[in-house]
Design a protein around this motif. Structure first.
Motif, short mmCIF file in Angstrom:
data_model
loop_
_atom_site.label_atom_id
_atom_site.label_comp_id
_atom_site.label_asym_id
_atom_site.label_seq_id
_atom_site.Cartn_x
_atom_site.Cartn_y
_atom_site.Cartn_z
N ALA A 143 -68.33 -47.13 -32.78
CA ALA A 143 -67.48 -47.94 -31.91
C ALA A 143 -67.50 -47.39 -30.50
CB ALA A 143 -66.05 -47.96 -32.45
N LYS A 144 -67.40 -48.30 -29.54
CA LYS A 144 -67.33 -47.92 -28.14
C LYS A 144 -65.89 -47.57 -27.81
CE LYS A 144 -69.84 -50.58 -25.63
NZ LYS A 144 -70.23 -51.81 -24.89
N ILE A 145 -65.66 -46.32 -27.35
CA ILE A 145 -64.31 -45.88 -27.02
C ILE A 145 -63.92 -46.30 -25.62
CG2 ILE A 145 -62.81 -43.86 -26.77
CD1 ILE A 145 -64.68 -42.42 -28.77
N SER A 146 -64.83 -46.12 -24.65
CA SER A 146 -64.52 -46.46 -23.27
C SER A 146 -65.80 -46.68 -22.48
CB SER A 146 -63.69 -45.36 -22.60
OG SER A 146 -63.49 -45.63 -21.23
N ASN A 147 -65.78 -47.67 -21.57
CA ASN A 147 -66.90 -47.85 -20.64
C ASN A 147 -66.40 -47.97 -19.20
OD1 ASN A 147 -65.72 -50.35 -20.74
ND2 ASN A 147 -67.65 -51.49 -20.92
N GLN A 148 -65.18 -47.43 -18.98
CA GLN A 148 -64.57 -47.48 -17.64
C GLN A 148 -64.22 -46.07 -17.19
OE1 GLN A 148 -64.18 -50.22 -15.73
NE2 GLN A 148 -65.13 -51.53 -17.25
N ILE A 149 -65.19 -45.15 -17.31
CA ILE A 149 -64.93 -43.74 -17.01
C ILE A 149 -65.23 -43.42 -15.55
CG2 ILE A 149 -65.59 -41.38 -17.61
CD1 ILE A 149 -66.26 -42.46 -20.44
N PHE A 150 -66.34 -43.93 -15.05
CA PHE A 150 -66.79 -43.63 -13.69
C PHE A 150 -66.85 -44.92 -12.90
CE2 PHE A 150 -70.47 -42.45 -10.80
CZ PHE A 150 -69.72 -41.63 -9.98
N HIS A 151 -66.13 -44.99 -11.77
CA HIS A 151 -65.97 -46.26 -11.06
C HIS A 151 -66.65 -46.29 -9.70
CE1 HIS A 151 -63.22 -48.00 -13.98
NE2 HIS A 151 -62.68 -46.81 -14.08
N GLU A 152 -67.62 -45.43 -9.48
CA GLU A 152 -68.37 -45.47 -8.23
C GLU A 152 -69.77 -46.02 -8.49
OE1 GLU A 152 -68.00 -42.13 -5.63
OE2 GLU A 152 -66.12 -41.50 -6.56
N ARG A 153 -70.36 -46.61 -7.44
CA ARG A 153 -71.61 -47.35 -7.62
C ARG A 153 -72.84 -46.44 -7.59
NH1 ARG A 153 -71.75 -51.99 -3.45
NH2 ARG A 153 -70.74 -50.43 -2.15
N TYR A 154 -72.85 -45.46 -8.48
CA TYR A 154 -74.00 -44.57 -8.60
C TYR A 154 -74.31 -44.35 -10.07
CZ TYR A 154 -72.72 -43.34 -3.79
OH TYR A 154 -72.40 -43.38 -2.46
N THR A 155 -75.61 -44.33 -10.39
CA THR A 155 -76.01 -43.95 -11.75
C THR A 155 -75.93 -42.43 -11.88
OG1 THR A 155 -78.32 -43.94 -11.03
CG2 THR A 155 -77.51 -45.93 -12.14
N CYS A 156 -75.85 -41.95 -13.11
CA CYS A 156 -75.70 -40.52 -13.40
C CYS A 156 -76.87 -40.05 -14.26
CB CYS A 156 -74.38 -40.26 -14.12
SG CYS A 156 -72.92 -40.78 -13.18
N PRO A 157 -77.89 -39.44 -13.65
CA PRO A 157 -79.08 -39.08 -14.41
C PRO A 157 -78.89 -37.96 -15.43
CG PRO A 157 -79.24 -38.26 -12.16
CD PRO A 157 -78.03 -39.14 -12.21
N SER A 158 -77.83 -37.14 -15.30
CA SER A 158 -77.64 -36.07 -16.29
C SER A 158 -76.16 -35.72 -16.44
CB SER A 158 -78.45 -34.82 -15.90
OG SER A 158 -77.99 -34.28 -14.68
N LEU A 159 -75.82 -35.24 -17.63
CA LEU A 159 -74.46 -34.83 -17.98
C LEU A 159 -74.50 -33.43 -18.57
CD1 LEU A 159 -73.48 -38.07 -19.96
CD2 LEU A 159 -72.94 -37.61 -17.56
N THR A 160 -73.45 -32.64 -18.33
CA THR A 160 -73.40 -31.30 -18.91
C THR A 160 -71.95 -30.94 -19.24
OG1 THR A 160 -74.12 -29.00 -18.66
CG2 THR A 160 -73.20 -30.06 -16.71
N LEU A 161 -71.78 -30.20 -20.33
CA LEU A 161 -70.45 -29.85 -20.86
C LEU A 161 -70.09 -28.42 -20.47
CD1 LEU A 161 -68.22 -31.07 -22.79
CD2 LEU A 161 -69.37 -29.83 -24.63
N HIS A 162 -68.83 -28.21 -20.08
CA HIS A 162 -68.36 -26.85 -19.78
C HIS A 162 -68.31 -26.05 -21.08
CE1 HIS A 162 -65.84 -23.52 -18.39
NE2 HIS A 162 -66.17 -23.89 -17.17
N PRO A 163 -68.79 -24.79 -21.09
CA PRO A 163 -68.86 -24.03 -22.34
C PRO A 163 -67.51 -23.59 -22.90
CG PRO A 163 -69.52 -22.66 -20.48
CD PRO A 163 -69.36 -24.05 -19.94
N LYS A 164 -66.45 -23.55 -22.07
CA LYS A 164 -65.17 -23.04 -22.54
C LYS A 164 -64.01 -24.00 -22.34
CE LYS A 164 -66.49 -18.20 -22.03
NZ LYS A 164 -66.17 -16.88 -21.45
#
Length: 271
Positions: A143-164
């Motif tokens: 199921a799709k939880i959310s698709n309204q997370i980022f509201h600026e007109r730019y694509t995001c080529p990469s994502l990274t998670l904080h280790p702590k």
């Protein structure tokens, strides 16, 4: 290619299982296998020692993103030039689930802690605001939880998670990195923005240091930028490559080692 990054810097072995460009390659959690996918639309899980394919499959689309599940080592996600992301089980060589959105391409995939949810960044940007640029999914139900997370007109080529901390960063084509909460409703931190480097349409990767105090990113001008995670200020820059630096990754065991690579195919190891 597999390299000796610590001692000799030599290429140890080359695996020629793809017929077109390899777009994504991931180590398995045991470190004995490499999962790869590319523009020939094939998936291969290769045994590093023998060079044999443990698992292979032909997809309907060119592959650009692969991620192993953080707790279930036999399951991985695959996305690319398609509206679908697929979850595979290596043991059965079958698709477990399909996650479908109204997009044309998946740019990156990021599992959130424990693997119950994951994020995809896509090429979908509407005229007035970003719609479906970052999508949060429930792994089990698809199921799709959310698709309204980022509201600026730019694509995001990469994502990274904080280790702590329960936070993640998105690299944006607006030449900055945005900070988000990794818990619902995944709100953006408007007080912190990591800017100074250039993306300019390249799939520039970013990553946290193992202790979470630094954020490192490549830049389209060939430099590497180190940011203080808490203050979002630039600590240091390296003139690493002549071509666009598309990835900078810390060694998982030796945090003083950094690997960088550029658009021309050059790989460097930094102390």
């Amino acid at each position: 290619k597999v390299w000796d990054a610590v001692d000799t810097g030599c290429c140890l072995k080359t695996y020629s299982c793809h017929s077109c460009a390899v777009r994504a390659a991931r180590w398995s959690s045991c470190g004995r296998r490499i999962l790869s996918g590319g523009f020939d639309s094939t998936l291969h899980l290769t045994d590093v020692e023998t060079g044999k394919q443990v698992f292979s499959s032909k997809m309907e689309f060119r592959i650009s993103a692969l991620k192993f599940h953080p707790t279930e080592s036999n399951i991985f996600l695959c996305g690319g030039f398609s509206p679908e992301v697929k979850a595979w089980d290596i043991r059965t060589s079958k698709v477990l689930r399909v996650y479908k959105a109204a997009v044309q391409q998946t740019l990156d995939i990021l599992f959130l802690p424990e693997g119950r949810e994951f994020l995809t960044s896509t090429d979908a940007v509407s005229r007035d605001s970003a719609d479906r640029t970052i999508i949060a999914w429930d792994f089990q139900s698809a199921a799709k939880i959310s698709n309204q997370i980022f509201h600026e007109r730019y694509t995001c080529p990469s994502l990274t998670l904080h280790p702590k901390e329960s936070m993640f960063v998105a690299q944006t084509n607006g030449n900055y990195m945005a900070l988000f909460s990794a818990q619902r409703p995944y709100r953006i931190n408007k007080k912190k923005r990591y800017e100074g480097h250039k993306v300019e349409g390249f799939a520039v990767g970013c990553e946290f240091s193992p202790d979470g105090t630094l954020l490192v990113t490549g830049s389209s001008d060939g430099k590497v930028f180190f940011y203080n995670y808490h203050t979002s200020r630039i600590i240091r820059t390296l003139s690493a490559h002549k071509e666009a630096c598309v990835s900078a990754i810390f060694h998982p065991v030796l945090p003083s080692l950094l690997a960088t690579c550029d658009w021309a195919g050059e790989i460097k190891i930094w102390q």
